[in-house]
Enzyme design. Sequence first.
Site, short mmCIF file in Angstrom:
data_model
loop_
_atom_site.label_atom_id
_atom_site.label_comp_id
_atom_site.label_asym_id
_atom_site.label_seq_id
_atom_site.Cartn_x
_atom_site.Cartn_y
_atom_site.Cartn_z
N TYR A 170 0.92 -1.29 -0.08
CA TYR A 170 -0.04 0.17 0.00
C TYR A 170 1.04 1.38 -0.02
O TYR A 170 0.68 2.18 -0.84
CB TYR A 170 -0.95 0.03 1.32
CG TYR A 170 -1.75 1.08 1.44
CD1 TYR A 170 -3.17 1.27 0.52
CD2 TYR A 170 -1.59 2.09 2.34
CE1 TYR A 170 -3.78 2.35 0.86
CE2 TYR A 170 -2.53 3.27 2.50
CZ TYR A 170 -3.62 3.18 1.75
OH TYR A 170 -4.53 4.36 1.96
N LYS A 174 1.08 4.17 -2.63
CA LYS A 174 0.71 5.30 -2.71
C LYS A 174 1.66 6.54 -2.79
O LYS A 174 1.59 7.74 -3.31
CB LYS A 174 0.12 5.37 -1.20
CG LYS A 174 -1.17 4.75 -0.85
CD LYS A 174 -2.34 5.41 -1.70
CE LYS A 174 -3.75 5.16 -1.72
NZ LYS A 174 -4.68 5.58 -2.54
#
Length: 309
Positions: A170, A174
């Site tokens: 993640y 991001k």
Amino acid sequence: MERMMEGKVVVVTGAGGGIGREIALQLAAEGAKVVVNDIGVALNGDNLSADEAPVAPADGVVAEIRAAGGTAVANFDSVAAHASANAIIQCAMDEFGRIDGVVNNAGNLRDRSFHKMSEDEWRSVIAVHLDGTFFVSRSAAAHFREQEGGAMVHMTSTSGLIGNYGQANYGAAKLGIVALSKMIALDMGRYNVRSNCIAPSAWSRMTSSIPTDTPQQRDRVEKLKKMEAGKIAPMAVYLLSDAAREVSGQIFAVRANEIMLMSQPRPVRSVHFSEGWTPRRIAEVAIPAMQKHFYPLERSPDVMSWDPI
């Protein structure tokens, strides 16, 4: 007073709930025609049961918008492949004849400590967040270039900007989105296309998966619940509006009633040795000179996710 998004058409991905839903609702309230995109699955990609979602999330948000007098259409295509992402943008063109803005909000979570993370857990998160942001933005870019105008808002996270446990997939996605946004802003500025990022801190479906097995976890969750998803929407709407025509390539963090402009990587200290560096000289001179400027290895206090597992 004239509404800020009057007559504009905006695609919001992952808009069936949480932050995406709030952005879609506020866009419609400000006069935008909204494509509410959501594939309607759980955070791990599993299909939702009839008990979990008796009405498709996207359909529910569209019904809310229409009930309030707004204009919206539901879309159920995935962001994670070029063809289906293109279909999301084409939905806006087919329904409303143009596209003025994109909010890349779709997301999933497959949290795991790095040494236990599987290839599927890595690839599935990269596919939705980073690939999805590229595919949707790329599909919109052709229309933006032709009409010489458009705006993109991408959701990043302090997991990538600062760090967090159990989120290598993640966080990497991001932070990659931040670089992608900057490149879009540079490449497409000549066509009056803007690209910015928001790092939101809010209680949503993404954060509702946080475990509450310990008192510390329960305390973090209760604090996060006070950060309403609706607090993120005003910044997204502003960045999509003509009022933000001079704002591009920036990263904003939004937490409750606080808006922060985030820093971007720049040199903080340099050392020079005229005869050239050797490994020993680096150890003896360069690193001691720079070490007090090292960034600490820390976890963002605004990211509430799994502790190491």
